[in-house]
Design a protein around this motif. Sequence first.
Motif, mmCIF file in Angstrom:
data_model
loop_
_atom_site.group_PDB
_atom_site.id
_atom_site.type_symbol
_atom_site.label_atom_id
_atom_site.label_comp_id
_atom_site.label_asym_id
_atom_site.label_seq_id
_atom_site.Cartn_x
_atom_site.Cartn_y
_atom_site.Cartn_z
ATOM 1 N N PHE A 244 0.842 -1.196 0.000
ATOM 2 C CA PHE A 244 0.000 0.000 0.000
ATOM 3 C C PHE A 244 0.875 1.243 0.000
ATOM 4 N N LYS A 245 0.439 2.239 -0.744
ATOM 5 C CA LYS A 245 1.076 3.559 -0.686
ATOM 6 C C LYS A 245 0.051 4.614 -1.078
ATOM 7 N N LYS A 246 -0.020 5.676 -0.314
ATOM 8 C CA LYS A 246 -0.840 6.821 -0.683
ATOM 9 C C LYS A 246 -0.010 7.693 -1.622
ATOM 10 N N LEU A 247 -0.417 7.764 -2.870
ATOM 11 C CA LEU A 247 0.366 8.465 -3.876
ATOM 12 C C LEU A 247 0.166 9.973 -3.796
ATOM 13 N N SER A 248 1.258 10.690 -3.958
ATOM 14 C CA SER A 248 1.220 12.144 -4.003
ATOM 15 C C SER A 248 1.362 12.600 -5.456
ATOM 16 N N ALA A 249 1.150 13.877 -5.700
ATOM 17 C CA ALA A 249 1.346 14.418 -7.048
ATOM 18 C C ALA A 249 2.792 14.237 -7.494
ATOM 19 N N ALA A 250 3.728 14.359 -6.539
ATOM 20 C CA ALA A 250 5.143 14.171 -6.866
ATOM 21 C C ALA A 250 5.423 12.739 -7.306
ATOM 22 N N LYS B 278 6.767 11.414 -11.249
ATOM 23 C CA LYS B 278 8.018 10.683 -11.469
ATOM 24 C C LYS B 278 7.895 9.594 -12.523
ATOM 25 N N ASN B 279 6.659 9.206 -12.872
ATOM 26 C CA ASN B 279 6.450 8.145 -13.865
ATOM 27 C C ASN B 279 7.094 6.824 -13.447
ATOM 28 N N LYS B 280 7.119 6.552 -12.163
ATOM 29 C CA LYS B 280 7.655 5.293 -11.660
ATOM 30 C C LYS B 280 6.590 4.613 -10.804
ATOM 31 N N SER B 281 6.689 3.296 -10.706
ATOM 32 C CA SER B 281 5.671 2.539 -9.984
ATOM 33 C C SER B 281 6.122 2.250 -8.551
ATOM 34 N N ASN B 282 6.009 3.257 -7.690
ATOM 35 C CA ASN B 282 6.289 3.048 -6.268
ATOM 36 C C ASN B 282 5.057 2.382 -5.665
ATOM 37 N N ILE B 283 5.224 1.140 -5.202
ATOM 38 C CA ILE B 283 4.081 0.394 -4.675
ATOM 39 C C ILE B 283 4.069 0.367 -3.150
ATOM 40 N N LEU C 107 13.706 0.771 -2.088
ATOM 41 C CA LEU C 107 14.253 2.119 -2.029
ATOM 42 C C LEU C 107 14.856 2.391 -0.655
ATOM 43 N N SER C 108 15.607 3.466 -0.540
ATOM 44 C CA SER C 108 16.302 3.764 0.713
ATOM 45 C C SER C 108 15.336 4.034 1.868
ATOM 46 N N ASN C 109 14.095 4.422 1.566
ATOM 47 C CA ASN C 109 13.107 4.671 2.619
ATOM 48 C C ASN C 109 12.293 3.429 2.975
ATOM 49 N N GLY C 110 12.651 2.284 2.396
ATOM 50 C CA GLY C 110 11.976 1.035 2.707
ATOM 51 C C GLY C 110 10.820 0.692 1.788
ATOM 52 N N GLU C 111 10.432 1.618 0.927
ATOM 53 C CA GLU C 111 9.348 1.351 -0.011
ATOM 54 C C GLU C 111 9.868 0.554 -1.199
ATOM 55 N N LEU C 112 8.930 0.013 -1.966
ATOM 56 C CA LEU C 112 9.269 -0.838 -3.098
ATOM 57 C C LEU C 112 8.900 -0.163 -4.409
ATOM 58 N N GLU C 113 9.754 -0.339 -5.400
ATOM 59 C CA GLU C 113 9.458 0.169 -6.732
ATOM 60 C C GLU C 113 9.317 -1.014 -7.678
ATOM 61 N N TYR C 114 8.173 -1.088 -8.327
ATOM 62 C CA TYR C 114 7.891 -2.159 -9.278
ATOM 63 C C TYR C 114 8.555 -1.846 -10.611
ATOM 64 N N LEU C 115 9.276 -2.818 -11.185
ATOM 65 C CA LEU C 115 10.046 -2.588 -12.399
ATOM 66 C C LEU C 115 9.536 -3.379 -13.602
ATOM 67 N N GLY C 116 8.594 -4.291 -13.379
ATOM 68 C CA GLY C 116 8.072 -5.086 -14.492
ATOM 69 C C GLY C 116 8.081 -6.566 -14.161
ATOM 70 N N ARG C 117 7.843 -7.382 -15.173
ATOM 71 C CA ARG C 117 7.820 -8.827 -15.005
ATOM 72 C C ARG C 117 9.164 -9.439 -15.367
ATOM 73 N N ILE C 118 9.562 -10.491 -14.638
ATOM 74 C CA ILE C 118 10.804 -11.183 -14.984
ATOM 75 C C ILE C 118 10.539 -12.493 -15.706
ATOM 76 N N ASP C 119 9.278 -12.914 -15.782
ATOM 77 C CA ASP C 119 8.997 -14.216 -16.393
ATOM 78 C C ASP C 119 8.357 -14.085 -17.764
ATOM 79 N N GLU C 120 8.690 -13.002 -18.473
ATOM 80 C CA GLU C 120 8.221 -12.841 -19.841
ATOM 81 C C GLU C 120 9.260 -13.446 -20.773
ATOM 82 N N GLN C 121 9.137 -14.745 -20.996
ATOM 83 C CA GLN C 121 10.141 -15.454 -21.785
ATOM 84 C C GLN C 121 9.983 -15.174 -23.273
ATOM 85 N N VAL C 122 11.099 -15.049 -23.955
ATOM 86 C CA VAL C 122 11.105 -14.957 -25.412
ATOM 87 C C VAL C 122 12.104 -15.977 -25.928
#
Length: 208
Positions: free
Chosen positions: A7-13, A17-22, A92-107
């Motif tokens: 859970f995260k309450k998202l701010s305008a900032a 940032k166009n990043k997925s802080n979850i 992240l340094s504040n203990g929150e998590l940033e989602y970067l995508g899927r790792i099991d998208e095999q090609v």
Amino acid sequence: TTVHVTFKKLSAADIAKNKSNIGRPLSTLQAYVMDAHMNLQPIGVPGEMYIGGEGVARGYLNRDELTADRFVSNPYLPGDRLYRTGDLAKRLSNGELEYLGRIDEQVKVRGHRIELGEIQAALLQYPMIKEAAVITRADEQGQTAIYAYMVIKDQQAANISDIRTYLKNALPDFMLPARMIQIDSIPVTVNGKLDQKALPEPEKHAYT
């Protein structure tokens, strides 16, 4: 898991940032970011996200093999189980998590099955790389090839040769990108996912 995990309450900032802080896990759950050997990753280093705690399900109905693959023993809490999400994240340094995508998208590239997320994770560990996206597209001969797009910190000019040397020490040869392209930003859709169609086509002569 039974409902949701973080859970995260998202701010305008955060949105700008166009990043997925979850955010952080709910109080009854734990989230681990680990490498392929289930070692905890340091802050800022991408890895697979594993979930533990009360929200972890029993398994997949009538899919014993998939259950055995995804639901594993917790090496840090004996008797507990973890769920392998297949999600790429970093802490992240504040203990929150940033989602970067899927790792099991095999090609499949030249007969090898490849996880594009592993290449992306390797790129993100290079100090100068701020963001990265890895896709496949047809090359001039019509063969499937790996293309890596990179955003360099402080908009510096990327030294492709140095990055390629680093990747050669981090990945097997068949996972090395055929092209590596520096761009100003990673394009995303309105849902915050990678917009592959907006990634620029590299110059035909610009082999890297």
